[in-house]
Design a protein around this motif. Sequence first.
Motif, PDB file in Angstrom:
ATOM      1  N   LEU A 192       0.850  -1.100   0.043  1.00  0.00           N
ATOM      2  CA  LEU A 192       0.064  -0.039   0.026  1.00  0.00           C
ATOM      3  C   LEU A 192       0.827   1.186  -0.086  1.00  0.00           C
ATOM      4  O   LEU A 192       1.829   1.324   0.433  1.00  0.00           O
ATOM      5  N   ARG A 193       0.292   2.371  -0.727  1.00  0.00           N
ATOM      6  CA  ARG A 193       1.010   3.616  -0.625  1.00  0.00           C
ATOM      7  C   ARG A 193       2.376   3.803  -0.934  1.00  0.00           C
ATOM      8  O   ARG A 193       3.296   4.176  -0.194  1.00  0.00           O
ATOM      9  N   CYS A 194       2.609   3.045  -1.958  1.00  0.00           N
ATOM     10  CA  CYS A 194       4.069   3.348  -2.563  1.00  0.00           C
ATOM     11  C   CYS A 194       4.134   2.703  -4.044  1.00  0.00           C
ATOM     12  O   CYS A 194       3.052   2.661  -4.567  1.00  0.00           O
ATOM     13  N   MET A 195       5.055   2.776  -4.599  1.00  0.00           N
ATOM     14  CA  MET A 195       5.364   2.427  -6.021  1.00  0.00           C
ATOM     15  C   MET A 195       5.487   0.943  -6.286  1.00  0.00           C
ATOM     16  O   MET A 195       6.249   0.260  -6.852  1.00  0.00           O
ATOM     17  N   HIS A 196       4.067   0.401  -5.816  1.00  0.00           N
ATOM     18  CA  HIS A 196       3.926  -0.815  -6.257  1.00  0.00           C
ATOM     19  C   HIS A 196       2.886  -1.014  -7.203  1.00  0.00           C
ATOM     20  O   HIS A 196       1.773  -0.643  -7.084  1.00  0.00           O
ATOM     21  N   ARG A 197       3.219  -1.507  -8.504  1.00  0.00           N
ATOM     22  CA  ARG A 197       2.423  -1.405  -9.701  1.00  0.00           C
ATOM     23  C   ARG A 197       0.971  -2.069  -9.523  1.00  0.00           C
ATOM     24  O   ARG A 197       0.009  -1.264  -9.768  1.00  0.00           O
ATOM     25  N   PRO A 198       0.736  -3.001  -8.779  1.00  0.00           N
ATOM     26  CA  PRO A 198      -0.564  -3.501  -8.674  1.00  0.00           C
ATOM     27  C   PRO A 198      -1.395  -2.413  -7.901  1.00  0.00           C
ATOM     28  O   PRO A 198      -2.606  -2.421  -8.360  1.00  0.00           O
ATOM     29  N   TYR A 199      -0.972  -1.905  -6.971  1.00  0.00           N
ATOM     30  CA  TYR A 199      -1.520  -0.808  -6.285  1.00  0.00           C
ATOM     31  C   TYR A 199      -1.808   0.466  -7.099  1.00  0.00           C
ATOM     32  O   TYR A 199      -3.030   0.886  -7.011  1.00  0.00           O
ATOM     33  N   LEU A 200      -0.781   0.779  -7.748  1.00  0.00           N
ATOM     34  CA  LEU A 200      -0.873   1.935  -8.464  1.00  0.00           C
ATOM     35  C   LEU A 200      -1.970   1.744  -9.648  1.00  0.00           C
ATOM     36  O   LEU A 200      -2.720   2.615 -10.120  1.00  0.00           O
ATOM     37  N   ASP A 201      -2.130   0.700 -10.127  1.00  0.00           N
ATOM     38  CA  ASP A 201      -2.919   0.146 -11.289  1.00  0.00           C
ATOM     39  C   ASP A 201      -4.385   0.653 -10.743  1.00  0.00           C
ATOM     40  O   ASP A 201      -5.285   0.984 -11.379  1.00  0.00           O
ATOM     41  N   LYS A 202      -4.675   0.052  -9.573  1.00  0.00           N
ATOM     42  CA  LYS A 202      -6.019   0.448  -9.058  1.00  0.00           C
ATOM     43  C   LYS A 202      -6.149   1.789  -8.810  1.00  0.00           C
ATOM     44  O   LYS A 202      -7.255   2.193  -9.138  1.00  0.00           O
ATOM     45  N   VAL A 203      -5.352   2.703  -8.122  1.00  0.00           N
ATOM     46  CA  VAL A 203      -5.689   4.048  -8.134  1.00  0.00           C
ATOM     47  C   VAL A 203      -5.581   4.640  -9.478  1.00  0.00           C
ATOM     48  O   VAL A 203      -6.859   5.562  -9.639  1.00  0.00           O
TER      49      VAL A 203
END
Length: 595
Positions: free
Chosen positions: A117-128
């Motif tokens: 969460l809340r970092c340069m993690h591509r799966p998280y960024l894709d959701k954002v």
Amino acid sequence: MSTFGVDAGLFVFNGRPIRLISGAVHYFRIVPAYWEDRLLKLKACGFNAVETYIPWNLHEPREGRFNFEGIADVTRFIELAHKLELFVLVRPSPYICAEWEFGGMPSWLLADANMKLRCMHRPYLDKVDAYYDVLMPLLKPLLCTNDGPIIAMQIENEYGSYGNDKAYLDYLRDGMIRRGVDVLLFTSDGAEDSMLQGGSLIPEVLATANFGSKPEKAFAKLAEYQPDKPAMCMEYWNGWFDHWGEEHHAREYDDVAGELDNMLRSGASINFYMFHGGTNFGFFNGANDFGRYEPTVTSYDYHALLNEAGEVTDKYMAVREVIARHVGPPAVPLPEPVKKMSYGAVRLTEQAKLFDQLDRLSRPVTSVYPETMERLGQDYGFVYYQTQVSGPRPKSKVVIQEVRDRALVYLNGDYQGVIDRNEHDNTLDMNAHDIAVEISPEGSKIGILVENQGRVNYGWMLKDSKGITEGVRLAGQFLFNWEMYSLPLDDLSELRFGLLREEERSVASLNSPSFFRGTFEVSEPADTFLKLEGWNKGVVFLNGFNLGRYWAKGPQQTLYVPGPLLLEGKNEIIVFELHGTIDPVVRFQDYMVLG
């Protein structure tokens, strides 16, 4: 087209210096019928701006399925502020904290056990990105550069209290700009070195500070990092929130007014957090965990300028006087108070036991091991787990690794006790509060009803999956082969109630979690407060609307019922009680009791 920005250490709107006196009002904590009333009271106090977060989990409750209607109609709220000639500060960051469930992030992020969460993690960024592709086009026409009221937007919220990934902050900023956001961007953090270093993008982005006292010290620290920018307190904590089982928080109005006077005299701008707190309706309360898990109560009164029901307080009048001394009298008079009424006692005459209703509320899922709530595709509410255990076996301790957050344990349908996230010991050593069961020769069924009491909304424990997160042991042996019922309680229409006979109250009501139902007549809908004296712990539904949780341990003793939720004529109330009540009566009164 209007412009808002920074010039020579000042905020400037259309070329003229301006000071912001803003207040936080969360549209998602207020029924829409009262949005205008709360905004009018903001303006009548002398404020010229309103600030609001935007909670991702409200607007994308299921991945790819968006909601911007009813209490989620953020554009209508902003348009109302525009009609009242208020500036708007919007904080749409993926994470908002706000004592809101999971800090505003959607629970389905946690279905992926590898999610960062809340970092340069591509799966998280894709959701954002998928969320922002929908949200930002709704906000763009409301920017001041498009003659709307939004003058500034936040990139991330108190990020320095969580991490220091500047590439992540850059990514969010660039994504907003790429989607047409061309107003002033800002960050907000505590006025400490580590927080400002980790959470800001100075000098490109305005940094603001959050604090509740000692403004001189906070602004001095902020000035060390950006000496050429205006001093802005983005969160002036003029009250505080409550956890279950602790004292109700209060802060005296003279203290609040005195600190405000100091800030205005120094030329600073300010955003009150909160101006009006409102209510954590439904299951949207958050929680804290700094070594001990502490869920937030349903009320978000916050001891703010307007109380939970939107009533003017002594703090409001003191702040109004200070603002008038600095900037002149407010532009509009105070609106009339919203009417409050007492409807008296209502007896709930019908009962539906949870375990008799499982197949009407849910479809069972089977798995070798117990799954978390998120893996079951569920966001809030309860999960019931059950498994068959062979016997005979001597009395052995039931161990849950780890329970999130509170489990009621049953043996062949009989209640055995509570396993709490804070109190339970995962070792085999027996303590007085531990649960031990004896398995009969023919075998026994173990059932576990787990309540999600609110995901952590702040700090390093954000990744807070719910339900049974690892497994269940009987003594040292893991139990496998489970049947699980998701119980989000978002649709109670299939429940089958039976009349609760007089002689059943002291017996049938106490052995099993139950839904109790009653009806009452209202001739004139008005605000009221629901008192549940004699009840223990559960959730209340009024005309199908989830009012939120109650718990006898307090401090909150009443649930706020906004008048627009009531119907002229017949109304229905359903109480889901976990531990039973001897006398199923509730009372509607015309005053709140928060502790």
